[in-house]
Design a protein around this motif. Sequence first.
Motif, PDB file in Angstrom:
ATOM      1  N   ALA A   1       1.104  -1.272   0.107  1.00 14.87           N
ATOM      2  CA  ALA A   1       0.114   0.060   0.058  1.00 14.87           C
ATOM      3  C   ALA A   1       0.714   1.237  -0.131  1.00 14.87           C
TER       4      ALA A   1
ATOM      5  N   ASN B   1       2.078   1.958  -3.425  1.00 17.62           N
ATOM      6  CA  ASN B   1       0.877   2.448  -4.299  1.00 17.62           C
ATOM      7  C   ASN B   1       0.700   3.886  -3.926  1.00 17.62           C
ATOM      8  N   VAL B   2       0.579   4.182  -2.707  1.00 11.60           N
ATOM      9  CA  VAL B   2       0.585   5.795  -2.405  1.00 11.60           C
ATOM     10  C   VAL B   2       1.767   6.648  -2.937  1.00 11.60           C
TER      11      VAL B   2
ATOM     12  N   ASP C   1       0.726   6.761  -6.514  1.00  9.42           N
ATOM     13  CA  ASP C   1      -0.339   7.838  -6.722  1.00  9.42           C
ATOM     14  C   ASP C   1       0.019   9.236  -6.599  1.00  9.42           C
TER      15      ASP C   1
ATOM     16  N   THR D   1      -0.756   5.613 -10.973  1.00  7.87           N
ATOM     17  CA  THR D   1      -1.643   4.831 -10.788  1.00  7.87           C
ATOM     18  C   THR D   1      -2.989   5.057 -11.878  1.00  7.87           C
TER      19      THR D   1
END
Lengths: 414, 414
Positions: free
Chosen positions: B397, B400-401, B404, B409
Motif C-alpha cells: 500500500a 501504491n501511495v 499515486d 496509478t
Amino acid sequence: MKTRGVLVIADGLGDRPILELKGKTPLETANTPNLDRLACGGIVGLVDPYAPGVPCGTDVGTLCALGYDPFKYYKGRGPIEALGAGLQLEAGDVAFRCNFATIDEKGLVVDRRAGRIREGTSELASSLNKIYLSEDTVAFFAAGTEHRAVLVLRGPGLSPAVSDSDPGTACEGRPMRKVYPLDNTPEAAKTARLLQKFLDIAKEKLRAHPVNLAREAAGLPPANAVLTRGAGIVTTIPLLAELYKGLKGALIAGENTVLAIGRMVGLEVFSGEGITGSYNFDPVVKARLALELIKRFDLVIIHVKAGDLAGHDGRWDLKIEVAEKLDLLVGSLLDGLQAGVHVAITGDHSTPCSVRDHSGDPVPAAIWGPAVRSDLQTHFGERSCAGGGLGRITGSAFFNVLMDLMGFTSKLGA
Amino acid sequence: MKTRGVLVIADGLGDRPILELKGKTPLETANTPNLDRLACGGIVGLVDPYAPGVPCGTDVGTLCALGYDPFKYYKGRGPIEALGAGLQLEAGDVAFRCNFATIDEKGLVVDRRAGRIREGTSELASSLNKIYLSEDTVAFFAAGTEHRAVLVLRGPGLSPAVSDSDPGTACEGRPMRKVYPLDNTPEAAKTARLLQKFLDIAKEKLRAHPVNLAREAAGLPPANAVLTRGAGIVTTIPLLAELYKGLKGALIAGENTVLAIGRMVGLEVFSGEGITGSYNFDPVVKARLALELIKRFDLVIIHVKAGDLAGHDGRWDLKIEVAEKLDLLVGSLLDGLQAGVHVAITGDHSTPCSVRDHSGDPVPAAIWGPAVRSDLQTHFGERSCAGGGLGRITGSAFFNVLMDLMGFTSKLGA
C-alpha cells in the motif's frame, strides 16, 4: 437497539495542498463550523475508498462507500449505466454503454457524439428497443443523457468478453470497430456475433429514422450509428436490507450513476428540483428532504456531486464554496434531527484540484451520534482527520462501522 | 501530471527499545537532522511490510515494498537466488538454492559449506552446468558467493514440490538426504527423480575435479557434493512498467537478492564501487548516483543493507551509525534534487538488535514532496511515525501511495 442515521457521501471529497492556499486544502480553508461540530462531538478518520493509493471511479467508490467489495460485485460500467437509464436487469444480461454517433457513407466515424444530440434520442432509442437477434436473444435499448444510451442483451449463454465497437476518443475519422470475442468461449463468440448483428440493424434503422432525416434537413449530424463499450454482465448483488438486518434505506442524489447503484442495492431513490448533480444544488432542499425521509427510513444517504466537478475543473475556489454548502447541509441536519440519530460523512474518492482527476488519497470522514466514542479532533479536514479515532480504514469498513453503531450488524460466530 | 521520485529502502529499519539507550531505539537515538526534515515537511506513518506481526525475509519484504502481493508472486527463494547469480530464467523452470559441501566416503556430510570455499567455485560450477538429465530436461548450475550456488532444472512438467537434499544446519555428521516428491503429482515424481540424478552426477564429477584434488592436497575440505533447498517454480511477474503506466525505474543496491528482485520486476540495476551491501557503503556515492539517474528515470530506488546487518549482529552502536549514514544519504538527496521530486523512505522489515533476526514490527516510513498532505510529526522515529498522517499501512500500500502521489496509478472503475 437500532438507531437511525444520515450518511452524506461527498463526491471527490479530499484534496492535496494548494500553493495559493498556503499549502492548505480547500476543505481546510473553507469556513465549516457545522462540519467542525461533527468532528468535535464525533469521531473522525481517513477512509481509503478501496485501498491506500488506489484511485476509484465514482461507480467503484460508491459501491465501497455502501459496504460492498467491488471485485466481487463490480462487473463493468454497462450494467450500472443501464440501471441508471431505468432498464430492468436480470442476472446473466450483458449490458453496454453506448453513444449515438455520426458515420459517413464509408462507415468512418465523423462524430462520436452525433453533435452532442439532445432532442429525439428517446424516439431513436425506441426504434432499437426489443429487437430479437436470434430465437433466444433479445436486445433492449434506452436513451441516457444527451448522446448517451445503453444496450442490454438478454438470452442464455452470453458473455461480457467482447470488444468495443467504439474506436475511442481521438479516433474520429477511423471506421467503427468490428466486434470480436475476447476469449475462446462459445459464449463470447455468440455475444460478439449477436452484438455485431444489432449494430448492423441499428445502422439500417437509424439511417431512415424521421429524427435523423429532420436533423440532416437542418444541417445537423445524424445519429446514424451506435458505438458500444464497457460490456459487463449482470450479477446478483445482495441488497443492503439482506446484509444489514432489514435496513430500510433512501438515497437523495442527482447523479445517474449513483442513482443506479442505489437502485441496485435496494435503496429507494429521490431526485428532483434542487437535487442536482451540479454546482447549483441546494443544500437546504437536500437536508429538508432528508429530515422528512428519516421519519420513515432507517438510513438516509445524501450524495453531493459538486466537489468532484470542482476538482475535475481544477477550481479550488469552487471547491471551497462547495465545502461551505456541504457545511450548510450538515448544519441543517444537526439542527433539525431528533436526538439519537447518527450523522456520518465520507467520500467516494478524492479529486484533487492539482490532479484534475480522481486520486488514491484517502478522504476525511466522520461519524457523530450517541454510540460514538468521540476523539480529540475538533476540525473536519484532511490533516486533522488523519489523527482521529477511526484511524485509517477502507470505504466498506467505514459503512460497516456506521451500521454497527446504528445496531444493524449481525454477530460473526456465537 | 507525473512527477519523479526517489525511494530509499532501508533493510532492517525499525527496532525495539534498548535498555542501554534508556528505552529508545537506535533510530530514535541517532542524530538525523535530514530524516527529520523529511518527517517535518512530509507525511509519516508505520508500514507493515506484509501484515502486522508478520516477520518478512528480505525477498518477501522487498517484493512488498515494490507493491507486489508475495502470496501471488513469491514461489520460493530458489528463483530469486538464481536470478541473483545471473541465470536467465523461463516460466516453468524449477530453481534451487545450493551449497557446495564436503561429504566423507560413507556419504556423511562433514561440512555443509566445504570450508566456506571461496576459490575455484566458478570452475566447479562450470563442470555441472548444462547437463542433460533426460531427453527433455536440462540442468543449469552457477556459483554464487562463497560456498553458495544455484541450480535450475528446465523441461516440461516440473514441480517445486520436492524435498531438500540439504540435511540442514546442526545436522553435520548425518547423510545427505535422498530427494523425494512432496505430493502425488507426476510432475513432483519426475522432478525428484531428475534432481536425484543430478546430485549423483554432481558427486561423480566433483570428486575428480582438479579444484578438489588441489584442495585435498592442501589439506582443505573438498567441495565434493551439492546440497539443495528452497525449491521454487519460476512464474511470470508483471513488470512495474506494466502495473504503473510505463514507470521507468532504476535500482541502486549492493545485495544480490535485492538486485535479483529488481531485475525480475524490470528495474535497471546499478551496483559497483561504494555501493556495497555492507557497513562500508558510501552514502554520498549512492546519493550522487541517484541524483544522476533521476534525470532519466521516473523512480530511483536506493537499497541500504547495513541496518539489517547491525540488527543481526545485535550491535545497536553500529545501527546508530548506519542511521546517521542513512541521514547523510537523505540529506544529499534533499540538497541535490530539483523541486517537484518526491522522496520516500521505508524498510523491508525490522531487525531489532535484541532479536538478532527479522521481527514483525512495523517500520517507520515517510513521503516528502509537493503532492503530500504533511502532518504534525517533526521527527523520523518508530514512535513519532506511529502518530503520522499515513497511519498504519502495508508495504505494498505504501508503494501504491507513492505511485499515486507521483501520478502513475490507474483508476479502478470509471
